[in-house]
Motif scaffolding. Sequence first.
Motif, PDB file in Angstrom:
ATOM      1  N   VAL A  23      57.297 -33.420  44.563  1.00  0.00           N
ATOM      2  CA  VAL A  23      57.845 -32.943  45.833  1.00  0.00           C
ATOM      3  C   VAL A  23      59.266 -33.431  45.950  1.00  0.00           C
ATOM      4  N   LYS A  24      60.202 -32.511  46.115  1.00  0.00           N
ATOM      5  CA  LYS A  24      61.618 -32.884  46.201  1.00  0.00           C
ATOM      6  C   LYS A  24      62.211 -32.436  47.521  1.00  0.00           C
ATOM      7  N   LYS A  25      62.648 -33.392  48.300  1.00  0.00           N
ATOM      8  CA  LYS A  25      63.397 -33.120  49.533  1.00  0.00           C
ATOM      9  C   LYS A  25      62.754 -32.033  50.387  1.00  0.00           C
ATOM     10  N   LEU A  26      61.477 -32.213  50.653  1.00  0.00           N
ATOM     11  CA  LEU A  26      60.736 -31.222  51.425  1.00  0.00           C
ATOM     12  C   LEU A  26      60.962 -31.396  52.927  1.00  0.00           C
ATOM     13  N   SER A  27      61.335 -30.312  53.571  1.00  0.00           N
ATOM     14  CA  SER A  27      61.467 -30.318  55.030  1.00  0.00           C
ATOM     15  C   SER A  27      60.692 -29.157  55.606  1.00  0.00           C
ATOM     16  N   LYS A  28      60.223 -29.383  56.818  1.00  0.00           N
ATOM     17  CA  LYS A  28      59.496 -28.302  57.480  1.00  0.00           C
ATOM     18  C   LYS A  28      59.634 -28.443  58.981  1.00  0.00           C
ATOM     19  N   SER A  29      59.909 -27.338  59.643  1.00  0.00           N
ATOM     20  CA  SER A  29      59.854 -27.378  61.098  1.00  0.00           C
ATOM     21  C   SER A  29      59.057 -26.190  61.594  1.00  0.00           C
ATOM     22  N   PHE A  30      58.462 -26.375  62.721  1.00  0.00           N
ATOM     23  CA  PHE A  30      57.680 -25.299  63.327  1.00  0.00           C
ATOM     24  C   PHE A  30      58.453 -24.718  64.492  1.00  0.00           C
ATOM     25  N   ARG A  31      58.191 -23.472  64.750  1.00  0.00           N
ATOM     26  CA  ARG A  31      58.765 -22.839  65.939  1.00  0.00           C
ATOM     27  C   ARG A  31      57.752 -22.932  67.047  1.00  0.00           C
ATOM     28  N   LEU A  32      58.081 -23.697  68.034  1.00  0.00           N
ATOM     29  CA  LEU A  32      57.157 -23.793  69.162  1.00  0.00           C
ATOM     30  C   LEU A  32      57.715 -22.994  70.322  1.00  0.00           C
ATOM     31  N   PRO A  33      56.892 -22.140  70.896  1.00  0.00           N
ATOM     32  CA  PRO A  33      57.352 -21.345  72.026  1.00  0.00           C
ATOM     33  C   PRO A  33      57.733 -22.269  73.189  1.00  0.00           C
ATOM     34  N   THR A  34      58.914 -22.070  73.774  1.00  0.00           N
ATOM     35  CA  THR A  34      59.344 -22.959  74.848  1.00  0.00           C
ATOM     36  C   THR A  34      58.684 -22.607  76.165  1.00  0.00           C
TER      37      THR A  34
ATOM     38  N   LEU B 161      51.339  -2.837  58.894  1.00  0.00           N
ATOM     39  CA  LEU B 161      52.502  -2.978  59.764  1.00  0.00           C
ATOM     40  C   LEU B 161      52.109  -3.536  61.131  1.00  0.00           C
ATOM     41  N   LEU B 162      51.191  -2.847  61.801  1.00  0.00           N
ATOM     42  CA  LEU B 162      50.831  -3.277  63.157  1.00  0.00           C
ATOM     43  C   LEU B 162      50.013  -4.563  63.134  1.00  0.00           C
ATOM     44  N   GLY B 163      49.217  -4.755  62.082  1.00  0.00           N
ATOM     45  CA  GLY B 163      48.440  -5.979  61.964  1.00  0.00           C
ATOM     46  C   GLY B 163      49.342  -7.198  61.883  1.00  0.00           C
ATOM     47  N   ALA B 164      50.428  -7.069  61.116  1.00  0.00           N
ATOM     48  CA  ALA B 164      51.367  -8.186  60.968  1.00  0.00           C
ATOM     49  C   ALA B 164      52.070  -8.474  62.299  1.00  0.00           C
ATOM     50  N   ILE B 165      52.457  -7.419  63.009  1.00  0.00           N
ATOM     51  CA  ILE B 165      53.125  -7.632  64.308  1.00  0.00           C
ATOM     52  C   ILE B 165      52.129  -8.204  65.315  1.00  0.00           C
ATOM     53  N   ASN B 166      50.885  -7.772  65.192  1.00  0.00           N
ATOM     54  CA  ASN B 166      49.851  -8.190  66.145  1.00  0.00           C
ATOM     55  C   ASN B 166      49.574  -9.697  66.100  1.00  0.00           C
ATOM     56  N   VAL B 167      49.880 -10.324  64.970  1.00  0.00           N
ATOM     57  CA  VAL B 167      49.678 -11.776  64.868  1.00  0.00           C
ATOM     58  C   VAL B 167      50.565 -12.473  65.896  1.00  0.00           C
ATOM     59  N   LYS B 168      51.763 -11.961  66.060  1.00  0.00           N
ATOM     60  CA  LYS B 168      52.722 -12.579  66.972  1.00  0.00           C
ATOM     61  C   LYS B 168      52.615 -12.006  68.377  1.00  0.00           C
ATOM     62  N   TYR B 169      52.564 -10.716  68.450  1.00  0.00           N
ATOM     63  CA  TYR B 169      52.512 -10.056  69.764  1.00  0.00           C
ATOM     64  C   TYR B 169      51.174  -9.342  69.920  1.00  0.00           C
ATOM     65  N   ARG B 170      50.303  -9.978  70.668  1.00  0.00           N
ATOM     66  CA  ARG B 170      48.932  -9.456  70.749  1.00  0.00           C
ATOM     67  C   ARG B 170      48.830  -8.164  71.560  1.00  0.00           C
ATOM     68  N   ASP B 171      49.959  -7.720  72.095  1.00  0.00           N
ATOM     69  CA  ASP B 171      49.921  -6.474  72.884  1.00  0.00           C
ATOM     70  C   ASP B 171      49.724  -5.255  71.993  1.00  0.00           C
ATOM     71  N   ALA B 262      56.073 -11.143  56.590  1.00  0.00           N
ATOM     72  CA  ALA B 262      55.522 -11.808  57.776  1.00  0.00           C
ATOM     73  C   ALA B 262      54.329 -12.687  57.421  1.00  0.00           C
ATOM     74  N   SER B 263      53.582 -12.319  56.388  1.00  0.00           N
ATOM     75  CA  SER B 263      52.338 -13.034  56.090  1.00  0.00           C
ATOM     76  C   SER B 263      52.593 -14.479  55.685  1.00  0.00           C
ATOM     77  N   ALA B 267      49.893 -18.406  58.925  1.00  0.00           N
ATOM     78  CA  ALA B 267      49.133 -19.640  59.135  1.00  0.00           C
ATOM     79  C   ALA B 267      49.695 -20.454  60.301  1.00  0.00           C
ATOM     80  N   GLU B 268      51.010 -20.337  60.531  1.00  0.00           N
ATOM     81  CA  GLU B 268      51.610 -21.094  61.627  1.00  0.00           C
ATOM     82  C   GLU B 268      51.468 -20.376  62.953  1.00  0.00           C
ATOM     83  N   GLU B 269      51.442 -19.048  62.881  1.00  0.00           N
ATOM     84  CA  GLU B 269      51.536 -18.280  64.121  1.00  0.00           C
ATOM     85  C   GLU B 269      50.206 -17.834  64.689  1.00  0.00           C
ATOM     86  N   ILE B 270      49.201 -17.847  63.840  1.00  0.00           N
ATOM     87  CA  ILE B 270      47.924 -17.268  64.278  1.00  0.00           C
ATOM     88  C   ILE B 270      47.295 -18.116  65.383  1.00  0.00           C
TER      89      ILE B 270
END
Lengths: 259, 270
Positions: A23-34, B161-171, B262-263, B267-270
């Motif tokens: 593992v070399k210089k691994l970074s990760k950030s998540f996008r959290l909805p504000t 297409l819509l399945g990938a968008i649906n992960v983020k926007y459930r509308d 998008a896939s 794992a982060e968005e679901i």
Amino acid sequence: MSKRKIGIRKEVLLLDSPYAIEVKKLSKSFRLPTERSWGLKQAIFNRLRGIKGYKDQKVLRDVSFNVKKGEFLGIVGRNGSGKSTLLKILSGIYYPEKGEITVNGSLVPFIELGVGFNPELTGRENVYLNGALLGFSHKEMDAMYEDIWKFAELEQFQDQKLKNYSSGMQVRLAFSIAIRAKGNILILDEVLAVGDAAFQQKCNEYFASLKGKQTVILVTHSMENVKKFCDRAIMIEDGKIVQDGDPKEVAEKYMELFK
Amino acid sequence: MGIPRVLNKRNRILLGELTKTDFKLRYQGSVLGYLWALLRPLMMFAILYIVFAKLLKFGNDIPHYPVYLLTGTTLWSFFTECTSQGIQAMLVRGDLIRKVSFPKYILVVSATMTAVINLSINLVVVVVFALINGVHPSLSWLLVPFFVLELYVLALGIGFLLGAINVKYRDIMSIWDVCIQALFYAVPIIYPVTMIANTSAIAAKIILLNPIAQVIQDVRYNLITTETITVWNYFQNPVAMIIPIVIVLAVLSVGAVYFRRASKFFAEEI
């Protein structure tokens, strides 16, 4: 939506390399909805107002380490320190944001036992489904089928729906399938934390049997296990490696956190 | 990624096992079980037949109109089932996405497989129905699978297409439900194209260029009666024939490219 950066994760098979994972210089950030940015309306609204709608949360910062072949590595750290994220990136579930990961050999992750277990299916059906997730064909599962149930000591429940199993029984079944997986690198996330004393005993025997034969990365909160099984340990705090080396020293440092 | 890995051993095993599971789960706990899947287009057909053929006197000029209608409802059910299952595939299997690393397109494909199985059985029902109704078997029946494949590719593209968008926007799923309602009337299922063609040739042409309409009409033409308006015989222009196919391929390419990108973050968005 700004385009997100993606680091490198490679799977290779290098027999002459001493390392199983680099593992070399691994970074990760998540996008959290504000604010509540779940949904199309809010997304459009945010864009019109020039709001990002999310906050970047740094989870791993410049993490570098190597794991030698055959090494039993423990990863410790308090909740939210970034351990599980690290494991998920190593396992290929999350993409790294920056940095480079090289996995040398076949990697089998157990982020959780019994992935894909469905309460509405019978024990038998779940065994085949879970096996498929580990890469076993129906035929291969047939060959192991009896052993799995024998090891789990649940033979008489094979055709019951999983929802009628106690949680302990489910874990035993899942563990019994999981240990069939073949790979040279095993990644385990706190799978020891469940089950009764007898089950813990079985787990311990299993880990002891792996030691020295396979590369294992174990994330745990049990310092006893770190001292017992690990050749080396890493402590992560706030997304950074703060200690890397002798399991005893790492375990002591970890205990200091809670004083 | 790349082509060689698309269907390697592990992915094949996973696809097979997920399809089996979906199939088992869908029809469990209902008394008639799998029969429901077969009954859906038939019941839809029965309702539409009573309302439109008997009460509103649609399709009196079309030979074998009941078979004609049943073919339409069968293909339509297939399309709606495929797309809605495909779009929801990621949400249904969120636990797998969060815990195992595997190519996510398998989820969309396995989710649509049940619809494919249902369609195969329903098409047998259609054929039996056609024979009872006095349709003569012909070699042109062999062309039907190709049009069905075209419809499947379109549904798969929309699913990606819509399945990938649906992960983020459930509308998306709710929006798609409304689109499906609107599309139902834009596709000549209950009404014959001749009815539109009699009032406006342009409208008929536009309706026909929709790949769903094109497929339904072509299947009817080859399966039931050559007195069916198809893109081929209505436009008399090879370029027009290509348009629906181009639309299908465009939807699939856009869907596949977007899904693939998008896939990585499912794992982060679901």
